[in-house]
Scaffold this motif. Structure first.
Motif, short mmCIF file in Angstrom:
data_model
loop_
_atom_site.label_atom_id
_atom_site.label_comp_id
_atom_site.label_asym_id
_atom_site.label_seq_id
_atom_site.Cartn_x
_atom_site.Cartn_y
_atom_site.Cartn_z
N GLY A 100 0.95 5.72 -0.40
CA GLY A 100 0.22 6.97 -0.45
C GLY A 100 0.64 7.88 0.68
N SER B 66 -8.02 1.48 -5.85
CA SER B 66 -7.65 1.51 -4.44
C SER B 66 -8.71 2.25 -3.67
CB SER B 66 -6.31 2.22 -4.25
OG SER B 66 -5.27 1.44 -4.74
N ASN C 63 0.85 -1.18 0.00
CA ASN C 63 0.00 0.00 0.00
C ASN C 63 0.89 1.23 0.00
OD1 ASN C 63 -1.21 -2.27 1.80
ND2 ASN C 63 -2.95 -1.21 0.96
N GLU D 53 -4.27 6.42 -0.91
CA GLU D 53 -3.88 5.51 -1.98
C GLU D 53 -4.57 5.85 -3.30
OE1 GLU D 53 -3.28 1.22 -0.80
OE2 GLU D 53 -4.59 1.91 0.84
#
Length: 193
Positions: A136, A163, A134, A150
């Protein structure tokens, strides 16, 4: 992974192939074990060419095996020396950024996540049970959960899979990039756009 095995490599400048229990068995982190952080280790990771890729917090319980002195590590030891010879090993001063964070946090996932949330950093982390990492900007942290933006990250990179900015359980983190080349370059892109 047993502590005595990790202690054998800690700060020894031995290039390692580190395999995870929860990811593809053919993939591994290439790097040096630079710090013991309780239930985690910190690795200085090397990219696919032999330059510094970043620093990663890695759950000890997720380490399946460690290999060293392989044909692959021998080639990369040579590549690393070449990058260092030409002052190209760390062109983005990632080690300096890592050392700054080292002074500001205690290297637990919660401490790091709070630091990133306060400073608006983009991170990449792996969660047990997820098929992919993941990534972000950290947008919220609580005692038990972290939320990353994300959706913006994946949209900017034209990822095919959708996402969601759903909360991720901190206790299930198996790896977290403290600083990485990819995230640094993405942050530079966001600053310039």
């Amino acid at each position: 992974m047993k502590q005595e095995i990790l202690n054998k490599y800690l700060k020894q400048n031995i290039l390692l192939e580190v395999y995870s229990k929860t990811s593809d068995p053919d993939r591994f982190l290439l790097g040096y074990l630079v710090k013991d952080a309780g239930n985690f280790c910190i690795f200085e990771s090397i990219d696919e060419y032999g330059a510094l890729d970043g620093y990663s917090l890695y759950a000890k319980a997720d380490i399946a095996k460690i290999l060293t002195n392989t044909s692959y590590t021998k080639i990369f030891e040579s590549n690393i020396k070449t990058y260092q010879q030409f002052n190209a090993f760390d062109p983005f001063n990632l080690k300096e950024k890592y050392n700054h964070i080292l002074q500001k946090t205690n290297f637990t996932p919660a401490s790091l996540l709070n630091y990133y949330c306060q400073h608006g950093n983009v991170i990449t982390l792996s969660i047990a049970g997820y098929d992919y990492p993941n990534s972000g900007k950290v947008i919220a942290v609580s005692d038990n959960f972290v939320s990353l933006d994300e959706m913006t990250h994946d949209k900017d990179l034209d990822y095919d899979f959708p996402s969601q900015n759903k909360p991720l359980e901190i206790r299930r983190i198996t790896a977290l990039d403290i600083v990485s080349k990819d995230n640094f370059l993405y942050e530079q892109y966001k600053k310039s756009s």
